[in-house]
Write a protein that holds these residues in place. Structure first.
Motif, PDB file in Angstrom:
ATOM      1  N   LEU A 493       0.826  -1.203   0.000  1.00 40.41           N
ATOM      2  CA  LEU A 493       0.000   0.000   0.000  1.00 40.41           C
ATOM      3  C   LEU A 493       0.867   1.264   0.000  1.00 40.41           C
ATOM      4  N   ASP A 494       1.939   1.257   0.801  1.00 44.01           N
ATOM      5  CA  ASP A 494       2.840   2.408   0.807  1.00 44.01           C
ATOM      6  C   ASP A 494       3.374   2.685  -0.600  1.00 44.01           C
ATOM      7  N   GLN A 495       3.817   1.620  -1.267  1.00 50.26           N
ATOM      8  CA  GLN A 495       4.356   1.777  -2.615  1.00 50.26           C
ATOM      9  C   GLN A 495       3.276   2.278  -3.583  1.00 50.26           C
ATOM     10  N   ALA A 496       2.069   1.723  -3.463  1.00 56.52           N
ATOM     11  CA  ALA A 496       0.981   2.113  -4.364  1.00 56.52           C
ATOM     12  C   ALA A 496       0.592   3.572  -4.156  1.00 56.52           C
ATOM     13  N   ILE A 497       0.547   4.025  -2.896  1.00 53.24           N
ATOM     14  CA  ILE A 497       0.204   5.431  -2.617  1.00 53.24           C
ATOM     15  C   ILE A 497       1.281   6.352  -3.171  1.00 53.24           C
ATOM     16  N   ASN A 498       2.528   5.969  -3.012  1.00 55.03           N
ATOM     17  CA  ASN A 498       3.617   6.771  -3.562  1.00 55.03           C
ATOM     18  C   ASN A 498       3.535   6.844  -5.083  1.00 55.03           C
ATOM     19  N   ASP A 499       3.123   5.745  -5.722  1.00 56.78           N
ATOM     20  CA  ASP A 499       3.044   5.704  -7.183  1.00 56.78           C
ATOM     21  C   ASP A 499       1.838   6.472  -7.720  1.00 56.78           C
ATOM     22  N   CYS A 500       0.690   6.369  -7.028  1.00 55.98           N
ATOM     23  CA  CYS A 500      -0.572   6.877  -7.574  1.00 55.98           C
ATOM     24  C   CYS A 500      -1.054   8.153  -6.894  1.00 55.98           C
ATOM     25  N   GLY A 501      -0.527   8.467  -5.724  1.00 57.83           N
ATOM     26  CA  GLY A 501      -1.044   9.601  -4.984  1.00 57.83           C
ATOM     27  C   GLY A 501      -2.264   9.212  -4.168  1.00 57.83           C
ATOM     28  N   GLN A 514      -1.372  -5.264  -8.147  1.00 58.20           N
ATOM     29  CA  GLN A 514      -0.235  -5.634  -9.003  1.00 58.20           C
ATOM     30  C   GLN A 514       1.013  -5.912  -8.163  1.00 58.20           C
ATOM     31  N   ILE A 515       1.261  -5.062  -7.158  1.00 61.92           N
ATOM     32  CA  ILE A 515       2.465  -5.228  -6.341  1.00 61.92           C
ATOM     33  C   ILE A 515       2.413  -6.534  -5.568  1.00 61.92           C
ATOM     34  N   VAL A 516       1.251  -6.847  -4.981  1.00 67.83           N
ATOM     35  CA  VAL A 516       1.116  -8.082  -4.192  1.00 67.83           C
ATOM     36  C   VAL A 516       1.329  -9.300  -5.072  1.00 67.83           C
ATOM     37  N   ARG A 517       0.745  -9.286  -6.262  1.00 69.57           N
ATOM     38  CA  ARG A 517       0.922 -10.434  -7.160  1.00 69.57           C
ATOM     39  C   ARG A 517       2.390 -10.561  -7.589  1.00 69.57           C
ATOM     40  N   HIS A 518       3.085  -9.424  -7.755  1.00 72.05           N
ATOM     41  CA  HIS A 518       4.491  -9.476  -8.137  1.00 72.05           C
ATOM     42  C   HIS A 518       5.359  -9.965  -6.975  1.00 72.05           C
ATOM     43  N   MET A 519       4.985  -9.613  -5.736  1.00 67.70           N
ATOM     44  CA  MET A 519       5.769 -10.036  -4.567  1.00 67.70           C
ATOM     45  C   MET A 519       5.732 -11.546  -4.378  1.00 67.70           C
ATOM     46  N   LEU A 520       4.572 -12.151  -4.666  1.00 70.71           N
ATOM     47  CA  LEU A 520       4.400 -13.584  -4.410  1.00 70.71           C
ATOM     48  C   LEU A 520       4.819 -14.374  -5.640  1.00 70.71           C
ATOM     49  N   SER A 521       5.535 -15.450  -5.414  1.00 68.18           N
ATOM     50  CA  SER A 521       5.998 -16.280  -6.522  1.00 68.18           C
ATOM     51  C   SER A 521       4.853 -17.109  -7.070  1.00 68.18           C
ATOM     52  N   ASP A 522       5.101 -17.743  -8.222  1.00 70.86           N
ATOM     53  CA  ASP A 522       4.094 -18.601  -8.849  1.00 70.86           C
ATOM     54  C   ASP A 522       4.279 -20.059  -8.503  1.00 70.86           C
ATOM     55  N   SER A 523       4.992 -20.360  -7.419  1.00 71.41           N
ATOM     56  CA  SER A 523       5.239 -21.753  -7.047  1.00 71.41           C
ATOM     57  C   SER A 523       3.942 -22.403  -6.566  1.00 71.41           C
ATOM     58  N   PRO A 524       3.852 -23.754  -6.667  1.00 70.39           N
ATOM     59  CA  PRO A 524       2.642 -24.439  -6.177  1.00 70.39           C
ATOM     60  C   PRO A 524       2.387 -24.179  -4.701  1.00 70.39           C
ATOM     61  N   GLU A 525       3.465 -24.020  -3.913  1.00 70.16           N
ATOM     62  CA  GLU A 525       3.253 -23.766  -2.479  1.00 70.16           C
ATOM     63  C   GLU A 525       2.543 -22.443  -2.260  1.00 70.16           C
ATOM     64  N   THR A 526       2.897 -21.416  -3.022  1.00 69.03           N
ATOM     65  CA  THR A 526       2.266 -20.102  -2.870  1.00 69.03           C
ATOM     66  C   THR A 526       0.809 -20.140  -3.306  1.00 69.03           C
ATOM     67  N   LYS A 527       0.507 -20.889  -4.368  1.00 73.33           N
ATOM     68  CA  LYS A 527      -0.875 -20.961  -4.850  1.00 73.33           C
ATOM     69  C   LYS A 527      -1.800 -21.632  -3.840  1.00 73.33           C
ATOM     70  N   SER A 528      -1.257 -22.469  -2.980  1.00 70.60           N
ATOM     71  CA  SER A 528      -2.092 -23.158  -1.986  1.00 70.60           C
ATOM     72  C   SER A 528      -2.313 -22.334  -0.737  1.00 70.60           C
ATOM     73  N   VAL A 529      -1.709 -21.142  -0.660  1.00 75.32           N
ATOM     74  CA  VAL A 529      -1.827 -20.286   0.521  1.00 75.32           C
ATOM     75  C   VAL A 529      -2.783 -19.142   0.203  1.00 75.32           C
TER      76      VAL A 529
END
Length: 663
Positions: A493-501, A514-529
């Motif tokens: 959220l901090d990054q998004a506010i800085n980017d968008c105002g 977008q930032i949250v999806r980029h932070m999390l990997s596409d591994s099967p373990e992440t998809k199950s969380v």
């Protein structure tokens, strides 16, 4: 001595022979009594089930017939075909009041298909010619209405809770049709479930549990209300709730299903079979009421039910008891002379040895079983003495080991608790409490109550001169997992506010996603969380006196002391499997209007008499009742209201509520 030993062995053999003779006699007698008990039990089950059938069939059939007359009345159909005619409407409601007086529960309802208006008159509410509420095809609470319309039958009997009327009844739903067969409405009456269970289901006979099921085994009525499959009668909820077939053991399930199908072909007949019901073997008796499409079932516990008249059983039992006492006395005399006397002598010697007096002589040697026992006891005493010393040493060693392990566990637990407490301090450090107090003072209030020491909720605040941004976030999970997600969400959220105002909440939501999806990997373990998060952002422009809101599954409530309204959030959370579409909504910042951002932990908190969630309507009433108070007093009132409703129920979720008002 040898002669005595032979004599002792002979007498002991005689006693054993007597005992062996008594065993088959006892088994035969028990088998006869058990057969008599089962025979009378089956007859008792049949009679009890037929009685329950008659007790239920007559009054329900009457209510069914009366509801059918009400639904098929020409006056009812004339009003439904021309609802705007005041003369027809007046005639319908006057005739409906006559039907209401005849209904057992003094209540009727009608749901119109054209306007989806639901009319209900009964109970403590004054009669009304206006609909109580509008039926919603998307609401689970109204699914009975639309399921009944899809049903091929012209009626159904459905046990369900109406949250709008706050009542649970056995509803008699009749389809109202025009002469050409087109459906106009649903109409009928209902019986209060508590009264129905008390009058027709509850049994005063011990060991007898009556119930009502449908053709699929779904329980329609039971003395234990938690076992009733609500809304199953309308074919809208067949897979939920309790089912007789799920209560019986797996090995008996097929036999019970076959009995249900068989008794349906023989209305008025009774089928009985033993079955294991919730871990207890009981005798099930079933009968079918075709006009109601209901099955009456009695579960008879033959161990507690009074299936046999005690007037003739008591003398028989007394006689058997007297015979048994006589046999026991004879047996006791023989045992005393041949066994107990010598064993007491052996006991005195053993007690002396237990006291440490090993010089006491054991009973004189005998050439029989007692003599062999005496010799064996002497050997055993020596071994026990040796083994006792060895065991005492082992116990001391094991006690030492256990104390060390206990200390290690205590130290580990202390480290974990200290770590969680420190994590709580870290999580609290990201909350903008000081900024809110310095910037807004009495113009804001916060209710933040994590379920555990740390939680998955937090709130944000940004301030730039005459503009500010409020927000609440509910991350998936509780405790430590939820707290870790809050740190990730806060950074995003901090990054998004800085980017968008601050001025564009919808853009902030899209950028955060977008930032949250980029932070999390596409591994099967992440998809199950579960990584989704609910967010509500409100941008306040004090110069333009306007609030801009965008939310992801969180709404912005506002109240001026009279009415409560809200701006809904988008239906998809951030980080969801499918991306959501977020848009800004504006509302004027009027004097006296208070705004509220709240996570679902408040609305979903269980409480009250039935353990239902707090709910939107109760939440709106609470806002309306306290909207005129200062915000710090509102926060305290909200906390007290929730605590009173929650009672002894545990907190279900993290709770966060952020309020602000600018006069």
């Amino acid at each position: 001595m040898a002669a005595f030993g032979l004599r002792g062995k002979s007498l002991l053999a005689l006693v054993l022979a007597c005992l062996l003779a008594l065993v088959p006699a006892g088994l035969i007698g028990w088998s006869v009594l058990n057969g008599i008990h089962e025979h009378f039990g089956e007859a008792y089950a049949r009679n009890a089930t037929l009685l329950s059938r008659e007790k239920i069939s007559a009054p329900i059939s009457r209510e069914l017939a009366l509801s059918l007359r009400f639904a098929n009345s020409a006056v009812t159909r004339q009003w439904l075909l021309d609802p705007d005619d005041p003369t027809k409407a007046d005639l319908f409601f006057r005739e409906a009041e006559l039907y209401r007086a005849d209904f057992r529960d003094h209540a009727y309802f009608i749901g119109r298909l054209d306007s989806l208006g639901y009319y209900f008159n009964g109970g403590d509410q004054p009669p009304s010619t206006e609909p109580r509420y509008i039926l919603n095809p998307e609401s689970d609470a109204d699914s009975w209405f639309f399921s009944t319309l899809r049903n091929t039958n012209n009626y159904n009997i459905n046990v369900d809770t109406n949250p709008e009327l706050d009542t649970t009844k056995v509803w008699l739903n009749m389809v109202v049709k025009d002469d050409d067969g087109s459906v106009l409405a649903l109409a009928g009456s209902g019986l209060d479930l508590s009264t129905f269970i008390r009058d027709f289901i509850t049994s005063d006979d011990p060991g007898v549990t009556p119930m009502i099921i449908d053709a699929d085994g779904a329980i329609q009525a039971h003395s234990d209300r938690s076992l009733i499959a609500l809304n199953s009668g309308a074919d809208a909820n067949k897979d939920s709730g309790a089912n007789l077939l799920s209560l019986v053991s797996e090995r008996d399930r097929a036999a019970v299903a076959a009995a249900i199908a068989e008794v349906a072909t023989d209305p008025g007949g009774v089928r009985t079979l033993p079955a294991e019901l919730q871990g207890t073997t009981e005798l099930l008796a079933l009968t079918f009421i075709p006009e109601l499409n209901w099955y009456v079932v009695n579960a008879i516990d033959l161990t507690t039910a009074e299936v046999i008249d005690s007037t003739w059983l008591t003398p028989l039992l007394i006689g058997l008891a007297a015979l048994l006492i006589l046999l026991v006395l004879i047996f006791a005399v023989a045992i005393e002379r041949l066994l107990l006397g010598p064993l007491r002598q052996l006991k005195r010697g053993a007690q002396a040895m237990a006291a440490g007096n090993y010089d006491v002589a054991m009973p004189a040697g005998r050439d029989d079983e007692i003599g062999e026992l005496s010799d064996a006891f002497g050997i055993m005493a020596a071994k026990v003495r040796s083994h006792t010393q060895e065991l005492e040493q082992r116990v001391q060693e094991r006690t030492c080991d256990l104390e060390q392990v206990n200390q290690q566990m205590h130290a580990a637990r202390k480290k974990i608790e200290d770590s969680i407490d420190y994590a709580s301090l870290i999580q609290r450090s990201i909350l903008p409490n000081r900024e809110l107090v310095n910037a807004l003072g009495e113009h804001h209030a916060v209710l933040w109550r994590p379920r555990d020491v740390v939680g998955g909720d937090f709130y944000i605040f940004r301030n730039e001169q005459s503009h500010c941004l409020f927000g609440v976030v509910d991350c998936a999970g509780h405790g430590v997992p939820g707290a870790l997600m809050t740190m990730l969400a806060h950074a995003a959220l901090d990054q998004a506010i800085n980017d968008c105002g601050m001025h564009d909440p919808a853009a902030i939501l899209r950028r955060t996603d977008q930032i949250v999806r980029h932070m999390l990997s596409d591994s099967p373990e992440t998809k199950s969380v579960a990584t989704n998060m609910d967010v509500g952002l409100a941008y306040v422009d004090l110069e333009q006196r306007q609030v801009t809101f965008a939310g992801a599954k969180i709404a912005l409530y506002h109240c001026d002391g009279g009415t409560v309204s809200h701006l809904p959030g988008a239906r998809r959370a951030l980080g969801d499997k499918r991306q959501g579409d977020y848009h800004n909504q504006q509302i004027a910042l009027q004097p006296g209007r208070t705004f509220y951002l709240c996570t679902d932990g408040f609305l979903d908190q269980a409480g009250g008499e039935r353990g239902f969630g707090f709910g939107n309507s109760r939440f709106a009433d609470m806002l309306r009742r306290h909207a005129s108070l200062p915000l710090n007093e509102q926060s305290a009132a909200f906390s007290d209201t929730l605590a009173a409703y929650q009672g002894d129920y545990p907190q279900r979720d993290d709770i966060t509520m952020l309020c602000f008002r600018f006069d």
